[in-house]
Design an enzyme around this catalytic site. Structure first.
Site: not given
Length: 354
Positions: A42, A206
């Site tokens: 991320s 993610d």
């Protein structure tokens, strides 16, 4: 200082990733310290990609300057995406009672954004949808994340179909892979990438759901034993969450720390086997673990601030990261390549029969 080489593992956490920016900025000052490999998820993937591309673009001091230029440019662009000025202004006027503080939290742009994601999907934008990270990544001064030079880069994302972690590296560390690693499904559409492992186009979310960050790519025998984790999600909170916002924040932290805790538990188990003489060198890698964090800072912030990267917040986070890295170097530089500086036994006490 004797030359040393380590791996870094960069945790994700939205705008709080500016703390990692500060840590990396400080580490780049140390000419004796080389980064052999980077694993990021991320916001950690964004930091890792910018760092890798800069270090890979040039050798020596020029590479460090390029890495710093990449990081500075990236976070300056992130800071222009939003600026939660109204709530910061309200909070700076007077110390507020808890009820009023909660009221302003609910009126903040972050709260409105959070509520909107419960009603609208990123797919509702139709042809007007744009992932802002695309232009950001491609606009970096040094945008080649897959270059053959510099440290190895590993980027974690979550396969939506299988729910499993996918680590992109080498020529697979593309802008699409970085965007996949940072793809919060309530904000961004899943990033679709052809996966040679499955032989089909897969959708990715993610990487924080399955590996925040992924440590196992750094176990390779060709890499140093040391893994320096830069953590931005608090492992511990002493106070009991009571308000809806506090409860939601702690749930967020526990969820996004769960994969890291599992990996650290496994490392601790292997280290215990080494200590008991049940494993020999070469059987498995006896990893040396280090950690840079600032739980006092992070526990003062809310998960909502991860979505509101105002320039003031980013600057303070960077400064805190620089201070934390400086403290780590002063206290633990001598332990690199020699011993752990993070005590896993305190995190995972030995289980005793009752």
């Amino acid at each position: 200082m004797k030359h040393k080489s380590i791996n870094v593992a960069l945790q994700g956490g939205g705008a709080h990733g500016a703390f990692t920016w500060g840590v990396l900025d400080r580490l780049l000052d140390e000419q004796w310290l080389d980064l052999a490999a980077i694993s990021g998820t991320s916001a950690g993937a964004l930091n890792g990609a910018a760092l890798k591309a800069g270090l890979g673009a040039h050798k020596g001091a020029a590479g460090r300057r390029a890495a710093r230029e990449n990081l500075n440019f990236m976070w300056s662009q992130v800071g222009q995406m939003s600026d939660n000025r109204v709530v910061r202004w309200l909070h700076s006027l007077v110390p507020m009672p808890r009820g009023l503080h909660r009221w302003t939290e609910m009126l903040s742009p972050a709260a409105w954004l959070d509520n909107l994601t419960r009603l609208f999907s990123p797919y509702d934008y139709g042809p007007f949808y744009v992932n802002p990270l695309d232009g950001l990544l491609r606009g970096l001064p040094y945008p080649d994340f897959a270059c053959a030079t510099g440290p190895s880069l590993y980027v974690a994302a979550t396969n939506v179909r299988t729910g499993r972690i996918k680590v992109f590296s080498g020529t697979g560390a593309t802008p699409e892979a970085i965007m996949a690693s940072a793809c919060l499904p309530t904000l961004f559409r899943a990033v679709e990438i052809f996966d040679p492992d499955t032989g089909r186009i897969e959708a990715f979310w993610d990487g924080g759901f399955t590996g925040n960050p992924a440590l196992f790519p750094l176990y390779r025998s060709s890499l140093p034993r040391d893994i320096l984790i830069i953590a931005i999600n608090p492992l511990m909170r002493e106070t009991l969450p009571r308000s809806p916002v506090e409860i939601a924040d702690r749930v967020n932290e526990v969820s996004f720390n769960s994969s890291l805790m599992s990996q650290l538990r496994a490392i601790n188990f292997v280290k215990r086997l080494f200590a008991q003489g049940k494993l020999d060198d070469g059987t498995m890698k006896n990893v040396l673990v280090h950690l840079i964090d600032d739980d006092a800072l992070m526990t003062d912030l809310t998960a909502r601030s991860k979505l509101m990267p105002g320039p003031g917040l980013l600057a303070s986070m960077k400064a805190a990261g620089q201070v934390a890295a400086d403290r780590f170097i002063e206290d633990h530089a001598d332990k690199l390549n020699t011993a752990d500086s993070f005590d896993l036994t305190a995190l995972f006490p030995a289980m005793r029969p009752t």
